[in-house]
Write a protein that holds these residues in place. Structure first.
Motif, PDB file in Angstrom:
ATOM      1  N   ILE A 320       0.929  -1.208  -0.113  1.00  0.00           N
ATOM      2  CA  ILE A 320       0.152   0.164  -0.099  1.00  0.00           C
ATOM      3  C   ILE A 320       0.861   1.151   0.046  1.00  0.00           C
ATOM      4  CG2 ILE A 320      -1.803   1.097   1.228  1.00  0.00           C
ATOM      5  CD1 ILE A 320      -2.702  -1.269   2.618  1.00  0.00           C
ATOM      6  N   PRO A 321       0.722   2.127  -0.958  1.00  0.00           N
ATOM      7  CA  PRO A 321       1.510   3.379  -0.948  1.00  0.00           C
ATOM      8  C   PRO A 321       1.474   4.191   0.284  1.00  0.00           C
ATOM      9  CG  PRO A 321       0.092   3.207  -2.987  1.00  0.00           C
ATOM     10  CD  PRO A 321      -0.284   2.197  -1.993  1.00  0.00           C
ATOM     11  N   ASP A 322       2.561   4.741   0.796  1.00  0.00           N
ATOM     12  CA  ASP A 322       2.621   5.275   1.960  1.00  0.00           C
ATOM     13  C   ASP A 322       1.818   6.743   2.055  1.00  0.00           C
ATOM     14  OD1 ASP A 322       4.573   4.000   3.205  1.00  0.00           O
ATOM     15  OD2 ASP A 322       6.123   5.077   2.663  1.00  0.00           O
ATOM     16  N   ASN A 323       1.651   7.411   0.761  1.00  0.00           N
ATOM     17  CA  ASN A 323       0.725   8.406   0.898  1.00  0.00           C
ATOM     18  C   ASN A 323      -0.789   8.146   1.119  1.00  0.00           C
ATOM     19  OD1 ASN A 323       0.513   7.202  -1.626  1.00  0.00           O
ATOM     20  ND2 ASN A 323      -0.438   9.186  -2.434  1.00  0.00           N
ATOM     21  N   GLU A 324      -1.166   6.982   0.741  1.00  0.00           N
ATOM     22  CA  GLU A 324      -2.732   6.420   1.324  1.00  0.00           C
ATOM     23  C   GLU A 324      -2.806   6.090   2.710  1.00  0.00           C
ATOM     24  OE1 GLU A 324      -4.745   4.331  -1.755  1.00  0.00           O
ATOM     25  OE2 GLU A 324      -3.357   4.321  -3.182  1.00  0.00           O
ATOM     26  N   ILE A 325      -1.510   5.423   2.828  1.00  0.00           N
ATOM     27  CA  ILE A 325      -1.660   5.105   4.320  1.00  0.00           C
ATOM     28  C   ILE A 325      -1.830   6.318   5.474  1.00  0.00           C
ATOM     29  CG2 ILE A 325      -0.178   4.301   6.197  1.00  0.00           C
ATOM     30  CD1 ILE A 325       0.541   2.043   4.451  1.00  0.00           C
ATOM     31  N   TRP A 326      -0.821   7.483   4.933  1.00  0.00           N
ATOM     32  CA  TRP A 326      -1.027   8.589   5.904  1.00  0.00           C
ATOM     33  C   TRP A 326      -2.250   9.428   5.571  1.00  0.00           C
ATOM     34  CZ3 TRP A 326       1.753  10.512   9.437  1.00  0.00           C
ATOM     35  CH2 TRP A 326       1.571  11.781   9.923  1.00  0.00           C
ATOM     36  N   GLY A 327      -2.858   9.413   4.313  1.00  0.00           N
ATOM     37  CA  GLY A 327      -4.147  10.114   4.304  1.00  0.00           C
ATOM     38  C   GLY A 327      -5.175   9.316   5.157  1.00  0.00           C
ATOM     39  N   ALA A 328      -5.175   7.822   5.221  1.00  0.00           N
ATOM     40  CA  ALA A 328      -6.261   7.380   6.027  1.00  0.00           C
ATOM     41  C   ALA A 328      -5.876   7.854   7.628  1.00  0.00           C
ATOM     42  CB  ALA A 328      -5.967   5.775   5.906  1.00  0.00           C
ATOM     43  N   HIS A 329      -4.765   7.670   8.030  1.00  0.00           N
ATOM     44  CA  HIS A 329      -4.212   8.477   9.265  1.00  0.00           C
ATOM     45  C   HIS A 329      -4.717   9.759   9.618  1.00  0.00           C
ATOM     46  CE1 HIS A 329      -2.361   9.075  13.230  1.00  0.00           C
ATOM     47  NE2 HIS A 329      -1.686  10.043  12.337  1.00  0.00           N
ATOM     48  N   TRP A 330      -4.435  10.369   8.504  1.00  0.00           N
ATOM     49  CA  TRP A 330      -4.784  12.020   8.710  1.00  0.00           C
ATOM     50  C   TRP A 330      -6.350  12.157   9.040  1.00  0.00           C
ATOM     51  CZ3 TRP A 330      -1.683  15.609   9.796  1.00  0.00           C
ATOM     52  CH2 TRP A 330      -2.079  16.941   9.616  1.00  0.00           C
ATOM     53  N   SER A 331      -7.056  11.482   8.332  1.00  0.00           N
ATOM     54  CA  SER A 331      -8.632  11.302   8.461  1.00  0.00           C
ATOM     55  C   SER A 331      -8.812  11.010   9.735  1.00  0.00           C
ATOM     56  CB  SER A 331      -9.013  10.512   7.402  1.00  0.00           C
ATOM     57  OG  SER A 331      -8.761  10.857   6.056  1.00  0.00           O
ATOM     58  N   ALA A 332      -8.329   9.847  10.142  1.00  0.00           N
ATOM     59  CA  ALA A 332      -8.617   9.397  11.592  1.00  0.00           C
ATOM     60  C   ALA A 332      -8.265  10.564  12.650  1.00  0.00           C
ATOM     61  CB  ALA A 332      -8.157   8.162  12.043  1.00  0.00           C
ATOM     62  N   LYS A 333      -7.074  11.233  12.340  1.00  0.00           N
ATOM     63  CA  LYS A 333      -6.753  12.112  13.440  1.00  0.00           C
ATOM     64  C   LYS A 333      -7.571  13.381  13.422  1.00  0.00           C
ATOM     65  CE  LYS A 333      -2.512  14.663  14.513  1.00  0.00           C
ATOM     66  NZ  LYS A 333      -1.036  14.797  14.205  1.00  0.00           N
ATOM     67  N   MET A 435      -9.856   7.341  19.772  1.00  0.00           N
ATOM     68  CA  MET A 435      -8.421   7.591  20.289  1.00  0.00           C
ATOM     69  C   MET A 435      -7.401   6.788  19.765  1.00  0.00           C
ATOM     70  SD  MET A 435      -8.934   9.006  24.170  1.00  0.00           S
ATOM     71  CE  MET A 435      -7.164   9.152  24.356  1.00  0.00           C
ATOM     72  N   VAL A 436      -7.724   5.417  19.789  1.00  0.00           N
ATOM     73  CA  VAL A 436      -6.726   4.432  19.195  1.00  0.00           C
ATOM     74  C   VAL A 436      -6.250   4.664  17.759  1.00  0.00           C
ATOM     75  CG1 VAL A 436      -6.882   2.597  20.978  1.00  0.00           C
ATOM     76  CG2 VAL A 436      -8.051   2.449  19.023  1.00  0.00           C
ATOM     77  N   SER A 437      -7.129   5.324  16.952  1.00  0.00           N
ATOM     78  CA  SER A 437      -7.010   5.408  15.476  1.00  0.00           C
ATOM     79  C   SER A 437      -6.457   6.942  15.291  1.00  0.00           C
ATOM     80  CB  SER A 437      -8.184   5.287  14.732  1.00  0.00           C
ATOM     81  OG  SER A 437      -9.302   5.842  15.042  1.00  0.00           O
ATOM     82  N   GLY A 438      -6.680   7.642  16.126  1.00  0.00           N
ATOM     83  CA  GLY A 438      -6.629   9.322  15.863  1.00  0.00           C
ATOM     84  C   GLY A 438      -5.170  10.094  16.539  1.00  0.00           C
ATOM     85  N   VAL A 439      -4.549   9.488  17.526  1.00  0.00           N
ATOM     86  CA  VAL A 439      -3.349   9.918  17.885  1.00  0.00           C
ATOM     87  C   VAL A 439      -2.288   9.576  17.135  1.00  0.00           C
ATOM     88  CG1 VAL A 439      -4.453   9.871  20.423  1.00  0.00           C
ATOM     89  CG2 VAL A 439      -3.085   8.070  19.456  1.00  0.00           C
ATOM     90  N   ASP A 440      -1.033  10.068  17.282  1.00  0.00           N
ATOM     91  CA  ASP A 440       0.169   9.680  16.613  1.00  0.00           C
ATOM     92  C   ASP A 440       1.036   8.630  17.414  1.00  0.00           C
ATOM     93  OD1 ASP A 440      -0.088  11.529  14.253  1.00  0.00           O
ATOM     94  OD2 ASP A 440       0.012  13.015  15.781  1.00  0.00           O
ATOM     95  N   LEU A 441       0.793   8.823  18.647  1.00  0.00           N
ATOM     96  CA  LEU A 441       1.883   7.844  19.610  1.00  0.00           C
ATOM     97  C   LEU A 441       0.815   7.407  20.824  1.00  0.00           C
ATOM     98  CD1 LEU A 441       4.904   7.297  19.799  1.00  0.00           C
ATOM     99  CD2 LEU A 441       4.951   9.152  21.653  1.00  0.00           C
ATOM    100  N   TRP A 442       0.915   6.219  20.821  1.00  0.00           N
ATOM    101  CA  TRP A 442       0.018   5.554  21.993  1.00  0.00           C
ATOM    102  C   TRP A 442       1.129   5.276  23.185  1.00  0.00           C
ATOM    103  CZ3 TRP A 442      -4.734   5.777  22.669  1.00  0.00           C
ATOM    104  CH2 TRP A 442      -5.295   5.204  23.678  1.00  0.00           C
ATOM    105  N   LEU A 443       0.748   5.905  24.416  1.00  0.00           N
ATOM    106  CA  LEU A 443       1.546   5.884  25.527  1.00  0.00           C
ATOM    107  C   LEU A 443       0.936   4.674  26.448  1.00  0.00           C
ATOM    108  CD1 LEU A 443       3.951   7.450  26.643  1.00  0.00           C
ATOM    109  CD2 LEU A 443       2.500   9.035  27.830  1.00  0.00           C
TER     110      LEU A 443
END
Length: 558
Positions: A320-333, A435-443
């Protein structure tokens, strides 16, 4: 009975759990144990495992959390109507409590899978006409009341559950106790099998989730004798559950042929806690489809068809292209940040590195560890902006847990001009999924070795969120430093005092944020993409409940 006809065929594994988390509108769960039970059931339905689940209806829920401006937790009942989601069955059974016959009825919820599988869940309810008022309240509150209330609930769940399954026509080949709360089912099985413990052991499976002695339910025999007045039964409990106090976990251990902990480390610790018992390891997992955000679901559907029922396909994330993965993460964030701002008005933004911490607010989880040294946190923030999102409930009787929430509120106030921090009230499954999908780092910062497993980090990994955690529970198995995320503090086999370990953890926490994590997020995005990919392809592909359920089938159920 119409709703039952399709699910009565063949022999079943009866899965007993005090709490089961199915959805936020059905508040029959308090935290990780219940959510894991829900994921277990969903995977069983997907994989067509012949399971039937038994739990309590918890008519007034766990509780709805309201927080005032200082972080004081106020608990409200969360009354709900089972009839909105379930079918009331006609059958009744009764159990003896203090020599009173307490009647139980049952609600049926069918957990259906798109694969055609279905797991019936039986919710036991004592709010039945003819019962005394106090008995009608037994199934009101999940983990509510005192020891007396709790033991009554365990009588209803264990003894009542076995009787209800029989009267409903289920043929049970094994009974799986999810924690010791349901261990009294073994007492009922002993009654039915002429107290032949060898026979009963063949029927029973016990999963323990608690790595510390204090976490196992224990009841004084004075209370036991008051509620279970049959002398033979009490003698049986003493024989298998401990001479001094009735230990539900010990009772389950002594009457189960298969016992497991929920990670490799937890099994080792449990073997030390209960020497002489063989405690296997089946590492927990989460239901991949449930905990993957809609944005990643669409992406996986497009590139990895069939992933939802074969999560191991996520190992092929490299296609899966990185830009599409980042796009999915960005939408969740964006969805999470919008929700945070709608709830709090704090004005968080999409660009800032966002750190999430959400779980039960109790001392060993150490929610405030990152707030231990505000000057060092400010220094991290000057290196590159961060924002923090907290959520979680403290048990109504947990004074220290409630203080943790107030302490977080104090830090929010102290740092309000510099670092945006929020605490979102009434943590539930819907908020957890955001939360588990929208943050960048899980502590994750538990005191070792109190985290038997933990599963929130597995949920984060399914959404390309990177883990930063103490080496405890499941993370020992999922962690490759700098590849799948980061660890803080000593290695699992390093024997440090609690104070020495904390110093090492704090040093790693602030130093890795300052020198590694923040600079990578802002300046070396290609390296961050690798961590996102590895979180999915090296963590999520394995730490899922489909893999877990296959292990239960081959190791415990067959």
């Amino acid at each position: 009975m119409d709703d039952l006809q399709g699910v009565l065929k063949g022999q079943k594994i009866a899965y007993f759990s005090m709490e089961i988390g199915l959805r936020s509108e059905i508040p029959t769960y308090a935290g990780g144990l219940g959510v894991l039970a829900g994921d277990t059931i969903r995977s069983a339905a997907d994989l067509n495992v012949p399971l039937v689940a038994v739990t309590l209806v918890s008519n007034k829920g766990y509780f709805r959390q309201i927080l005032d401006s200082s972080g004081n937790q106020i608990e409200h009942t969360e009354e709900w109507n089972p009839a909105r989601f379930m079918t009331l069955l006609a059958e009744n059974v009764s159990v003896k409590i203090q020599n009173r016959d307490v009647k139980l009825r049952a609600w049926l919820y069918n957990c259906k899978s798109l694969t055609g599988g279905c797991v019936p869940i039986i919710f036991l309810d004592t709010d039945v006409e003819g019962n005394e008022w106090e008995d009608r309240r037994i199934t009101d509150f999940l983990y509510g009341g005192d020891q007396r209330y709790r033991l009554k609930q365990e009588i209803v769940l264990g003894i009542g559950g076995v009787r209800m399954l029989e009267v409903l026509g289920f043929k049970v080949r094994k009974y799986h106790m999810n924690e010791g709360h349901s261990s009294l089912l073994a007492l009922e099985l002993l009654r039915r099998n002429g107290t032949d413990s060898t026979k009963v052991k063949d029927f029973c499976i016990f999963t323990t989730h608690t790595p510390v002695e204090a976490g196992h339910d224990k009841f004084d025999y004075g209370l036991v004798e008051d509620l279970i007045q049959d002398k033979n039964d009490v003698d049986t409990l003493r024989k298998f559950g401990g001479a001094d106090r009735f230990n539900t976990s010990l009772f389950a251990l002594n009457l189960s042929n298969y016992v497991n902990g929920v990670t490799k480390r937890h099994s080792r610790i449990s073997n030390e806690l209960f020497p002489g018992y063989k405690i296997q390891a089946i590492t927990n997992g989460i239901h991949s489809y449930t905990w993957t955000s809609p944005y990643f679901r669409q992406l996986y559907d497009r590139y990895l068809p069939g992933w939802a029922n074969e999560p191991e396909l996520l190992v092929r994330i490299g296609g899966i292209p990185d830009n599409e993965i980042w796009g999915a993460h960005w939408s969740a964030k964006r969805a999470l940040i919008d929700e945070v701002n709608r709830r709090t008005g704090v004005g968080m933004d999409y660009e800032t590195l966002t750190i999430g911490f959400a779980r039960r607010m109790t001392e060993y989880k150490r929610a405030t560890l990152i707030l231990s040294d505000l000057e060092r946190l400010r220094k991290v923030n000057r290196r590159g902006k961060i924002q923090l999102i907290f959520a979680g409930k403290a048990h109504p009787h947990d004074v220290a847990g409630k203080q943790i929430i107030r302490d977080i509120f104090k830090s929010i106030e102290t740092l309000k001009e510099e670092i945006k921090i929020v605490f979102l009230e009434n943590y539930d499954m819907d908020l957890a999924a955001r939360m588990v999908s929208g943050v960048d780092l899980w502590l994750n910062t538990p005191t070792r070795p109190y985290e038997a497993s933990g599963t929130s980090g597995m949920k984060a990994a399914h959404n390309g969120v990177v883990n930063f955690s103490v080496l405890d529970g499941w993370w020992i198995e999922g962690w490759i430093e700098g590849v799948t995320g980061w660890a803080m503090g000593p290695q699992p086999d390093e024997n440090l005092s609690e104070e020495e370990a904390k110093i090492a953890e704090l040093s790693d926490l602030y130093n890795k944020l300052y020198y590694v994590i923040v600079p990578m997020y802002y300046d070396r995005r290609d390296e961050w993409f690798k961590l996102i990919n590895n979180s999915i392809g090296m963590v999520a592909y394995y730490f899922n409940s489909h893999r877990m359920m296959r292990r239960y089938v081959t190791h415990a159920y067959l």
